[in-house]
Design a protein around this motif. Sequence first.
Motif, PDB file in Angstrom:
ATOM      1  N   MET A  32      34.106  27.292  58.117  1.00 60.86           N
ATOM      2  CA  MET A  32      35.262  28.326  59.087  1.00 60.86           C
ATOM      3  C   MET A  32      36.069  29.148  58.313  1.00 60.86           C
ATOM      4  N   VAL A  33      35.873  30.456  58.897  1.00 62.43           N
ATOM      5  CA  VAL A  33      36.811  31.353  58.240  1.00 62.43           C
ATOM      6  C   VAL A  33      37.905  31.851  59.010  1.00 62.43           C
ATOM      7  N   THR A  34      38.988  32.137  58.236  1.00 64.28           N
ATOM      8  CA  THR A  34      39.981  32.594  58.923  1.00 64.28           C
ATOM      9  C   THR A  34      40.509  34.099  58.249  1.00 64.28           C
ATOM     10  N   VAL A  35      40.559  35.050  59.117  1.00 64.21           N
ATOM     11  CA  VAL A  35      40.809  36.554  58.534  1.00 64.21           C
ATOM     12  C   VAL A  35      42.348  36.931  59.105  1.00 64.21           C
ATOM     13  N   ARG A  36      43.050  37.072  58.068  1.00 63.90           N
ATOM     14  CA  ARG A  36      44.416  37.637  58.281  1.00 63.90           C
ATOM     15  C   ARG A  36      44.859  38.728  57.573  1.00 63.90           C
ATOM     16  N   GLU A  37      46.025  39.219  57.661  1.00 58.99           N
ATOM     17  CA  GLU A  37      46.719  40.261  56.965  1.00 58.99           C
ATOM     18  C   GLU A  37      46.969  39.831  55.611  1.00 58.99           C
ATOM     19  N   ALA A  38      46.804  40.846  54.576  1.00 62.41           N
ATOM     20  CA  ALA A  38      47.071  40.306  53.128  1.00 62.41           C
ATOM     21  C   ALA A  38      48.654  40.466  53.074  1.00 62.41           C
ATOM     22  N   LYS A  39      48.952  39.438  52.108  1.00 61.32           N
ATOM     23  CA  LYS A  39      50.374  39.566  51.885  1.00 61.32           C
ATOM     24  C   LYS A  39      50.451  39.575  50.206  1.00 61.32           C
ATOM     25  N   LEU A  40      51.742  40.059  49.723  1.00 57.12           N
ATOM     26  CA  LEU A  40      51.871  40.240  48.204  1.00 57.12           C
ATOM     27  C   LEU A  40      51.480  38.994  47.422  1.00 57.12           C
ATOM     28  N   GLU A  41      51.642  37.791  47.864  1.00 63.19           N
ATOM     29  CA  GLU A  41      51.093  36.583  47.098  1.00 63.19           C
ATOM     30  C   GLU A  41      49.844  36.333  46.922  1.00 63.19           C
ATOM     31  N   ASP A  42      48.976  37.339  47.845  1.00 64.34           N
ATOM     32  CA  ASP A  42      47.565  37.216  47.836  1.00 64.34           C
ATOM     33  C   ASP A  42      46.805  38.091  46.755  1.00 64.34           C
ATOM     34  N   ILE A  43      47.687  38.919  46.257  1.00 60.19           N
ATOM     35  CA  ILE A  43      47.124  39.795  45.145  1.00 60.19           C
ATOM     36  C   ILE A  43      46.167  39.228  43.889  1.00 60.19           C
ATOM     37  N   LYS A  44      46.745  38.178  43.332  1.00 63.10           N
ATOM     38  CA  LYS A  44      46.098  37.683  42.478  1.00 63.10           C
ATOM     39  C   LYS A  44      44.744  37.112  42.872  1.00 63.10           C
ATOM     40  N   ASP A  45      44.515  36.582  43.865  1.00 64.55           N
ATOM     41  CA  ASP A  45      43.235  35.832  44.654  1.00 64.55           C
ATOM     42  C   ASP A  45      42.670  37.477  44.944  1.00 64.55           C
ATOM     43  N   ILE A  46      43.067  38.586  45.615  1.00 62.53           N
ATOM     44  CA  ILE A  46      42.191  39.427  45.757  1.00 62.53           C
ATOM     45  C   ILE A  46      41.765  40.252  44.623  1.00 62.53           C
ATOM     46  N   ALA A  47      42.255  40.184  43.673  1.00 61.22           N
ATOM     47  CA  ALA A  47      41.963  40.835  42.371  1.00 61.22           C
ATOM     48  C   ALA A  47      40.789  39.866  41.908  1.00 61.22           C
ATOM     49  N   LYS A  48      40.827  38.536  41.832  1.00 69.56           N
ATOM     50  CA  LYS A  48      39.852  37.884  41.514  1.00 69.56           C
ATOM     51  C   LYS A  48      38.472  37.968  42.356  1.00 69.56           C
ATOM     52  N   VAL A  49      38.525  38.537  43.374  1.00 72.79           N
ATOM     53  CA  VAL A  49      37.499  38.251  44.530  1.00 72.79           C
ATOM     54  C   VAL A  49      36.877  39.753  44.161  1.00 72.79           C
ATOM     55  N   HIS A  50      37.647  40.677  43.760  1.00 73.77           N
ATOM     56  CA  HIS A  50      37.330  42.022  43.621  1.00 73.77           C
ATOM     57  C   HIS A  50      36.323  42.037  42.328  1.00 73.77           C
ATOM     58  N   VAL A  51      36.902  41.361  41.365  1.00 75.63           N
ATOM     59  CA  VAL A  51      36.228  41.717  39.948  1.00 75.63           C
ATOM     60  C   VAL A  51      35.066  40.722  40.181  1.00 75.63           C
ATOM     61  N   ASP A  52      34.909  39.438  40.566  1.00 75.61           N
ATOM     62  CA  ASP A  52      33.900  38.658  40.754  1.00 75.61           C
ATOM     63  C   ASP A  52      32.789  39.135  41.577  1.00 75.61           C
ATOM     64  N   SER A  53      33.274  39.737  42.568  1.00 73.60           N
ATOM     65  CA  SER A  53      32.127  40.213  43.528  1.00 73.60           C
ATOM     66  C   SER A  53      31.581  41.454  42.985  1.00 73.60           C
ATOM     67  N   TRP A  54      32.169  42.312  42.252  1.00 79.22           N
ATOM     68  CA  TRP A  54      31.667  43.284  41.720  1.00 79.22           C
ATOM     69  C   TRP A  54      30.400  43.157  40.489  1.00 79.22           C
ATOM     70  N   ARG A  55      30.977  41.983  39.911  1.00 81.44           N
ATOM     71  CA  ARG A  55      30.070  41.193  38.869  1.00 81.44           C
ATOM     72  C   ARG A  55      28.790  40.854  39.747  1.00 81.44           C
ATOM     73  N   THR A  56      28.654  40.278  40.503  1.00 83.07           N
ATOM     74  CA  THR A  56      27.573  39.742  41.198  1.00 83.07           C
ATOM     75  C   THR A  56      26.844  40.820  42.117  1.00 83.07           C
ATOM     76  N   THR A  57      27.600  41.681  42.963  1.00 84.35           N
ATOM     77  CA  THR A  57      26.716  42.601  43.995  1.00 84.35           C
ATOM     78  C   THR A  57      26.427  43.774  43.168  1.00 84.35           C
ATOM     79  N   TYR A  58      26.783  44.325  41.725  1.00 79.75           N
ATOM     80  CA  TYR A  58      26.517  45.309  41.177  1.00 79.75           C
ATOM     81  C   TYR A  58      25.669  44.953  39.757  1.00 79.75           C
ATOM     82  N   ARG A  59      25.130  43.587  39.765  1.00 83.76           N
ATOM     83  CA  ARG A  59      24.601  43.259  38.578  1.00 83.76           C
ATOM     84  C   ARG A  59      22.968  44.051  38.690  1.00 83.76           C
ATOM     85  N   GLY A  60      22.784  44.800  37.696  1.00 84.31           N
ATOM     86  CA  GLY A  60      21.485  45.508  37.565  1.00 84.31           C
ATOM     87  C   GLY A  60      21.765  46.867  38.361  1.00 84.31           C
TER      88      GLY A  60
END
Length: 173
Positions: free
Chosen positions: A1-29
């Motif tokens: 089950m997925v919930t989509v909502r507006e981002a809040k300031l307290e989400d920034i740490k998690d957004i940054a982690k997703v950003h880095v981790d997804s770059w590492r897998t998506t752009y590998r190679g």
Amino acid sequence: MVTVREAKLEDIKDIAKVHVDSWRTTYRGVVPAEYLNSLNYKEFEDKWKSRSLRGVFVAQDEKDTIFGFASFGPIRSDQEGYDGELYAIYLLEEHQRQGAGKALLAKGVEFLLHQGFSSMFVWGIEKNPSITFYQAFSPERIAEDSFEIAGERLKEVGFGWPDLSALKTTLNR
């Protein structure tokens, strides 16, 4: 089950982690490994803290764990006939192909329409294996460009949806 909502300031740490981790897998190679390995959470956190979160949405699971995000707003490049832009959409690899990307895209399209935009543009790295995500929603291929990351020249493709209302209908099917 997925919930989509507006981002809040307290989400920034998690957004940054997703950003880095997804770059590492998506752009590998695709992007040089040295560059991907050099990405760090703190730098991405700082970048996100310096931006507005208007038009940023997060995807979270039933435990409220953020595993994806998308960012939308006014177009940043000169693309004739387009006024809105999907700046970024990233999901952790283990959450891809389960509907969260489509849910984030739908939320962003609603946001853009509510803000008075009528069309949407997105840049994607041509060798990005997830580029098929955009293609699944029948965009027009309208631009090409290239840029450099860590000495590697990468080709990017610009896709556009000239009618956001039509895209919204497609996404709601």
